[in-house]
Scaffold this active site. Sequence first.
Site, mmCIF file in Angstrom:
data_model
loop_
_atom_site.group_PDB
_atom_site.id
_atom_site.type_symbol
_atom_site.label_atom_id
_atom_site.label_comp_id
_atom_site.label_asym_id
_atom_site.label_seq_id
_atom_site.Cartn_x
_atom_site.Cartn_y
_atom_site.Cartn_z
ATOM 1 N N GLU A 174 -1.735 69.563 -9.914
ATOM 2 C CA GLU A 174 -0.381 69.020 -10.116
ATOM 3 C C GLU A 174 0.540 70.100 -10.706
ATOM 4 O O GLU A 174 1.660 70.291 -10.247
ATOM 5 C CB GLU A 174 -0.410 67.829 -11.090
ATOM 6 C CG GLU A 174 -1.245 66.638 -10.643
ATOM 7 C CD GLU A 174 -0.662 65.890 -9.453
ATOM 8 O OE1 GLU A 174 0.484 66.148 -9.070
ATOM 9 O OE2 GLU A 174 -1.386 65.034 -8.902
ATOM 10 N N ARG B 106 7.922 63.651 -2.585
ATOM 11 C CA ARG B 106 7.215 63.870 -3.846
ATOM 12 C C ARG B 106 7.174 62.525 -4.558
ATOM 13 O O ARG B 106 8.182 61.823 -4.619
ATOM 14 C CB ARG B 106 7.949 64.913 -4.712
ATOM 15 C CG ARG B 106 8.167 66.264 -4.043
ATOM 16 C CD ARG B 106 6.893 66.982 -3.729
ATOM 17 N NE ARG B 106 6.056 67.151 -4.908
ATOM 18 C CZ ARG B 106 4.734 67.294 -4.860
ATOM 19 N NH1 ARG B 106 4.115 67.259 -3.717
ATOM 20 N NH2 ARG B 106 4.066 67.468 -5.967
ATOM 21 N N ASN C 146 3.723 71.872 -8.859
ATOM 22 C CA ASN C 146 5.068 71.764 -9.436
ATOM 23 C C ASN C 146 5.714 73.136 -9.633
ATOM 24 O O ASN C 146 6.904 73.304 -9.383
ATOM 25 C CB ASN C 146 5.015 71.039 -10.789
ATOM 26 C CG ASN C 146 4.946 69.535 -10.611
ATOM 27 O OD1 ASN C 146 5.158 69.012 -9.525
ATOM 28 N ND2 ASN C 146 4.666 68.832 -11.702
#
Lengths: 140, 113
Positions: A43, A103, A47
């Site tokens: 994650e 997203r 990002n």
Amino acid sequence: MIKLEMEALPENVAMARVVASTFIAKFDPTLEQLTEFKTAVSEAVTNAIIHGYGDKRDGEFVTLTLSSDNRKIKAQISDRGIGIEDIEAAKEPLFTTKPEMERSGLGFTVMESFMDEVEVSSKKDEGTTITLAKELGEQQ
Amino acid sequence: MDIQIKGKVLVVALMGEIDHHAAERLRVQIDSAFEKSSCRHIIFNMGEVTFMDSSGIGMFIGRYKKAESMGGKLVLSNMSEAVMKLFNMSGLAKIITHENSLEEAIKKHGGSM
């Protein structure tokens, strides 16, 4: 300590997961702990690439630093991208600045559920560093 | 990935790791197959998925909206424990149904094996 510097490309996130999994595996985690750690790193690195650099990712890098303090495993993910303007808003479940990319806005929610500590330090136009820590507890 | 049409059901077997990179590719291929077909429902076989992060959740929400616009449903079947955990945590469980077996999922939505 292990430091992995990778070009900011979405296909490199898989490599970050392999390195994070291999690092934590040395500590004999449960399968669940390994999956959680790998997912949280995934994650954070995603990002950094998608949000930190966005379309300006050419020639940019994301750094993943893995370290341990007894059985507390740390992963630090750094980019030199645009930074997060409002960290509290970014952490809100379902908040995303890129809905058109589908997203889900759940990156921070996943990190916070799967790790014991999530620290965010960010400066506009200078970049973001996420520090994740997981306490593995007594060896099984 | 393997895509098959069974009546009104598009059956998509996913394999390997579903992250942002994979999800981008999957959504293009699934949408193209769905739009070309006369299917209403999309059923995913998750049996061979070895990893998924929140990018996968985003991809499923996107496909859920596609199926819904055709009056259909999106069903996930055969999820591993790890994927199930993410599924429950994300709130996806509130809008997307899941079935333990693919056969059951297809049967319930009028598709034939």
